[in-house]
Design an enzyme around this catalytic site. Structure first.
Site, mmCIF file in Angstrom:
data_model
loop_
_atom_site.group_PDB
_atom_site.id
_atom_site.type_symbol
_atom_site.label_atom_id
_atom_site.label_comp_id
_atom_site.label_asym_id
_atom_site.label_seq_id
_atom_site.Cartn_x
_atom_site.Cartn_y
_atom_site.Cartn_z
ATOM 1 N N THR A 168 -7.465 5.722 3.554
ATOM 2 C CA THR A 168 -7.179 5.134 2.244
ATOM 3 C C THR A 168 -6.520 3.762 2.352
ATOM 4 O OG1 THR A 168 -5.103 6.392 2.183
ATOM 5 C CG2 THR A 168 -7.014 7.362 1.069
ATOM 6 N N SER A 169 -6.198 3.320 3.568
ATOM 7 C CA SER A 169 -5.695 1.952 3.755
ATOM 8 C C SER A 169 -5.861 1.570 5.219
ATOM 9 C CB SER A 169 -4.220 1.839 3.358
ATOM 10 O OG SER A 169 -3.782 0.488 3.445
ATOM 11 N N SER A 170 -6.067 0.277 5.444
ATOM 12 C CA SER A 170 -6.232 -0.207 6.814
ATOM 13 C C SER A 170 -5.840 -1.666 6.885
ATOM 14 C CB SER A 170 -7.692 -0.033 7.282
ATOM 15 O OG SER A 170 -8.551 -0.840 6.500
#
Length: 373
Positions: A85-87
């Site tokens: 969900t995030s990177s």
């Protein structure tokens, strides 16, 4: 002989030199930003995918600092399903997008997708933090990014909310950079940008650079394919994981016919054009015995397609639901084949003030296709 581990300064210099040598960094201003903003400040823990396997690193691990400066995306948050969900984006891609943005001193920039805050730090270093507004849908990510940006000495405006709505309170903007994927350019973005402003955004599997004109926008796709995490209206608005569709795809029965496949299902052209024509369709491959199946699923209508190659260009198509997904994409793929298999950078996009998206080849007056909303 004992060799000292490289310092953060050493690693940043090595990474920046490599990005410049590869042509990703082309200007002194962005070189200075990459040299001075410490990536590790924004990624105290992360996961790297190498040859299908996940490797986790935390502050204090022997390889944590070195890996933070590799030219790879760092996965920084996952949900209970294991969905990322995030990177932190691959630095070479970040540099290419920042250069494509073509900022000038004094520009006001809206960033969609704050993520870890690293990209906002680079923008803040280049323009000054008071010229940067960054939005993320996840309040926890925004809070963490604010803390890390402050530690790095930057305090841009951070907003928790739906990035597709922009941030009208600080409009108009001169530049908009989306570090998340969108199916279509949202109308609020057009409304919040000055005439002549530039948008750099991931649409489908392409990276588009558009210029605002007459209430709409027009521009070209850059070379290559990219895929960011898609923008979400709320933190929990995530697509159905492909693994949940595997068993249904093997068992569903529907209409069957033989088809000719004008473009290999794994070619750049197929991936690029299919992602623009069918941005909300989940596509994946799976094995059924010794046969590979290419599966398509539209969550809005529950339409599906299952393609099994029977020859070099022939295949069996099983499909169901109100939409015939293959029939929708086949004409565009056939045109791509007959036009000499052009790369993404030969395609352009026109977005009208009302939100209509038209894909074109080579020139706006050339062959064109109205993309579904």
């Amino acid at each position: 002989m004992i060799t000292e581990a490289p310092s953060s300064d050493d690693l940043r210099r090595q990474m920046t030199d490599a990005l410049e040598a590869a042509g990703c960094i082309r200007s002194a201003a962005w070189r200075d930003a990459f040299l001075n903003v410490a990536r590790e400040t924004f990624v105290p823990h992360y996961t790297v995918r190498v040859q299908g396997k996940l490797h986790r690193y935390r502050h204090g691990d022997p390889a944590w600092l070195v890996m933070a400066y590799r030219d790879v995306s760092l996965l920084t948050q996952t949900n209970a399903d294991g969905t990322t969900t995030s990177s932190s984006t691959q630095p070479s891609l970040m540099a290419q997008m920042l250069e494509a943005l073509d900022v000038r001193d004094g520009d006001q920039v809206l960033e969609i997708g704050a993520g870890t805050g690293y990209n906002a730090a680079l923008l803040s270093h280049r323009l000054g933090a008071d010229h940067v507004v960054t939005i993320d849908v996840d309040p926890e990510l925004v809070a963490a990014a604010r803390t890390r940006l402050s530690e790095a000495g930057y305090e841009p405006t951070l907003i928790a909310g739906d990035g597709t709505a922009g941030h009208p309170a600080r409009a108009p903007y001169d530049r908009l950079l989306a570090t998340c994927g969108v199916h279509r350019i949202p109308t609020p973005w057009l409304e919040q940008l000055r005439p002549g402003a530039v948008i750099v955004a991931n649409i489908g599997c392409g990276l588009a650079r558009l210029v605002i004109e007459e209430g709409g926008a027009r521009g070209r796709f850059l070379p290559g394919l990219i895929t960011f995490l898609n923008a979400r209206p709320t933190p929990d608005a995530l697509p159905t994981p492909a693994q949940r569709l595997v068993q249904p795809m093997l068992t569903w029965s529907g209409r069957t016919r033989e088809i000719t496949v004008p473009a290999g299902l794994d070619t750049t052209g197929h991936q690029f054009l299919a992602s623009l024509l069918h941005p909300g369709v989940t596509e994946f491959a799976l094995m059924n015995g010794d046969r590979q199946l290419r599966c398509l699923f539209d969550p809005d209508t529950s339409s599906w397609a299952r393609i099994s190659m029977t020859g070099v260009v022939t295949a069996r198509l099983d499909h169901g639901g109100p939409r015939d997904l293959w029939a929708e994409r086949e004409p565009l793929l056939t045109h791509w084949r007959d036009s000499g298999r052009p790369g993404p950078d030969r395609y352009g996009l026109t977005v009208s003030a009302t939100g209509a998206h038209t894909l074109w080849l080579d020139e706006p007056e050339g062959p064109s296709w109205r993309l579904p909303v």
